[in-house]
Design an enzyme around this catalytic site. Sequence first.
Site, mmCIF file in Angstrom:
data_model
loop_
_atom_site.group_PDB
_atom_site.id
_atom_site.type_symbol
_atom_site.label_atom_id
_atom_site.label_comp_id
_atom_site.label_asym_id
_atom_site.label_seq_id
_atom_site.Cartn_x
_atom_site.Cartn_y
_atom_site.Cartn_z
ATOM 1 N N GLY A 11 0.835 -1.207 0.000
ATOM 2 C CA GLY A 11 0.000 0.000 0.000
ATOM 3 C C GLY A 11 0.869 1.256 0.000
ATOM 4 O O GLY A 11 1.888 1.305 0.678
ATOM 5 N N ARG A 72 0.681 -4.873 -5.149
ATOM 6 C CA ARG A 72 0.747 -5.923 -4.130
ATOM 7 C C ARG A 72 1.230 -7.235 -4.748
ATOM 8 O O ARG A 72 0.818 -8.311 -4.354
ATOM 9 C CB ARG A 72 -0.610 -6.080 -3.445
ATOM 10 C CG ARG A 72 -1.001 -4.875 -2.596
ATOM 11 C CD ARG A 72 -2.038 -5.213 -1.572
ATOM 12 N NE ARG A 72 -2.459 -4.058 -0.797
ATOM 13 C CZ ARG A 72 -1.817 -3.590 0.270
ATOM 14 N NH1 ARG A 72 -0.703 -4.177 0.678
ATOM 15 N NH2 ARG A 72 -2.289 -2.543 0.930
ATOM 16 N N ASP A 103 5.438 -5.378 5.876
ATOM 17 C CA ASP A 103 5.788 -6.771 6.143
ATOM 18 C C ASP A 103 5.820 -7.633 4.866
ATOM 19 O O ASP A 103 6.715 -8.460 4.713
ATOM 20 C CB ASP A 103 4.791 -7.358 7.155
ATOM 21 C CG ASP A 103 5.312 -8.654 7.722
ATOM 22 O OD1 ASP A 103 6.371 -8.626 8.368
ATOM 23 O OD2 ASP A 103 4.678 -9.694 7.483
ATOM 24 N N THR A 125 4.792 1.683 6.466
ATOM 25 C CA THR A 125 3.408 1.215 6.556
ATOM 26 C C THR A 125 2.644 2.109 7.518
ATOM 27 O O THR A 125 3.141 2.405 8.607
ATOM 28 C CB THR A 125 3.265 -0.252 7.035
ATOM 29 O OG1 THR A 125 1.903 -0.499 7.369
ATOM 30 C CG2 THR A 125 4.121 -0.588 8.243
ATOM 31 N N ASP A 127 0.253 1.148 9.072
ATOM 32 C CA ASP A 127 -0.193 0.268 10.162
ATOM 33 C C ASP A 127 0.786 0.270 11.351
ATOM 34 O O ASP A 127 0.397 -0.077 12.467
ATOM 35 C CB ASP A 127 -0.352 -1.173 9.662
ATOM 36 C CG ASP A 127 -1.336 -1.290 8.507
ATOM 37 O OD1 ASP A 127 -2.100 -0.333 8.284
ATOM 38 O OD2 ASP A 127 -1.324 -2.330 7.820
ATOM 39 N N ASP A 129 3.144 -1.688 12.165
ATOM 40 C CA ASP A 129 3.178 -2.987 12.841
ATOM 41 C C ASP A 129 4.452 -3.790 12.585
ATOM 42 O O ASP A 129 4.493 -4.991 12.849
ATOM 43 C CB ASP A 129 1.947 -3.814 12.429
ATOM 44 C CG ASP A 129 1.865 -4.028 10.919
ATOM 45 O OD1 ASP A 129 2.702 -3.469 10.180
ATOM 46 O OD2 ASP A 129 0.961 -4.751 10.483
ATOM 47 N N ARG A 171 -5.167 -3.117 9.712
ATOM 48 C CA ARG A 171 -5.181 -4.582 9.650
ATOM 49 C C ARG A 171 -5.268 -5.203 11.034
ATOM 50 O O ARG A 171 -6.212 -4.947 11.741
ATOM 51 C CB ARG A 171 -3.948 -5.101 8.908
ATOM 52 C CG ARG A 171 -4.110 -4.996 7.422
ATOM 53 C CD ARG A 171 -3.589 -6.238 6.694
ATOM 54 N NE ARG A 171 -3.927 -6.142 5.291
ATOM 55 C CZ ARG A 171 -3.069 -5.973 4.301
ATOM 56 N NH1 ARG A 171 -1.775 -5.896 4.553
ATOM 57 N NH2 ARG A 171 -3.490 -5.888 3.060
#
Length: 350
Positions: A11, A72, A103, A125, A127, A129, A171
């Site tokens: 993304g 992706r 990731d 990211t 996210d 994470d 996510r």
Amino acid sequence: MFRIGVLTGGGDCPGLNAVIQGIVIRAAQHGYEVLGIEDGYKGLLYGKARKLTPKDVEDIYWLGGTILGTSRKNPAKSEEELKTVIENIKKLGLDVLITIGGDDTLGAAKKLYERGIPIVGVPKTIDNDLSLTDYSVGFWTAIETIADALHKLHTTARSHKRVMIAEIMGRYAGWLTLIGGLAGGAHIILIPERPVDIDEVCRIIKERRERGEPYTLIAVAEGVTIPTVGELVAVSKEKDEFGHVRLGGVSKILEEEIKKRTGEEVRSAVLGHIQRGGTPSAYDKVLGLRLGFKAVDLVKEKKYGYVVVVNGMNILPAKIEEVVGTVRKVPDELHELTNVFTGLYTAPKQ
Ligand code: F6P
């Protein structure tokens, strides 16, 4: 001339162009050439790349998205494709590949590294994470966007005396929802790291109304599981090449549940890809440039198989296998912050 390939995968987010500009400038300072790979790993599969000079990247650091495009595409989806990617890396004359991603992208980079390709990774990211890095490029800009959206939902919730739910990306981790929810003043923050207790949510809404605050703003992570559903809520069950379904829709289910149980007027809004758009924040611009510089410095040291990570004030190298593979969850000590704005400042009656 020593040639660095650079790609952005997964993304998009604000701050990617700052990384690219940082890489190209630092590479020129060291006397290296840079080839920009188009559309992430897709570009390596089809051999699509273009030369990037300092002139080409002038002032791109403040532009959102990525000038290289992204996808992706998983280069390790099949042995055949992986072989083609490795062949194309050779055909393009790349001495090293810098991959900028989360990731999935860095996990695929690890596989290429294991097949003998010199790799340096840059964490990106919204996210947030990835392991071993305090922050990844894009996270703080997304937080600004979420906070702004929540403030806007706040005023309309208050005017209509409604419950307003904002569904936030991230996510399987709650970083965006927790930190964005705090920055935007959400009264209730629901993240995947903790089970959702709808009775408790309804209790807070009712108590707020009884206390003269007849509106409530809820920040809910797209990755929470609602007990009445029992599984992740997805827009589509179809999986991408890395095995992820497209999450989305949990706020609507929560809306119906709260309406049913409290009789309140409830509305929900999915913040969606707006969270990944726009101009990078000052933090992400500077972080992107710094990470880009450091990535090229690792190349100079021939320190391959590493990701440049944020550790306090420093940018340090961390082994790629220690950065990828596990979702970094919000730790327990931060969870208490979900109660900051409930508006219930006295202990509930026993
Ligand atoms: O990983 C970043 C992210 O924005 C997630 O928070 C979200 O679930 C996903 O990407 C959306 O992906 P896509 O852009 O493919 O719809």
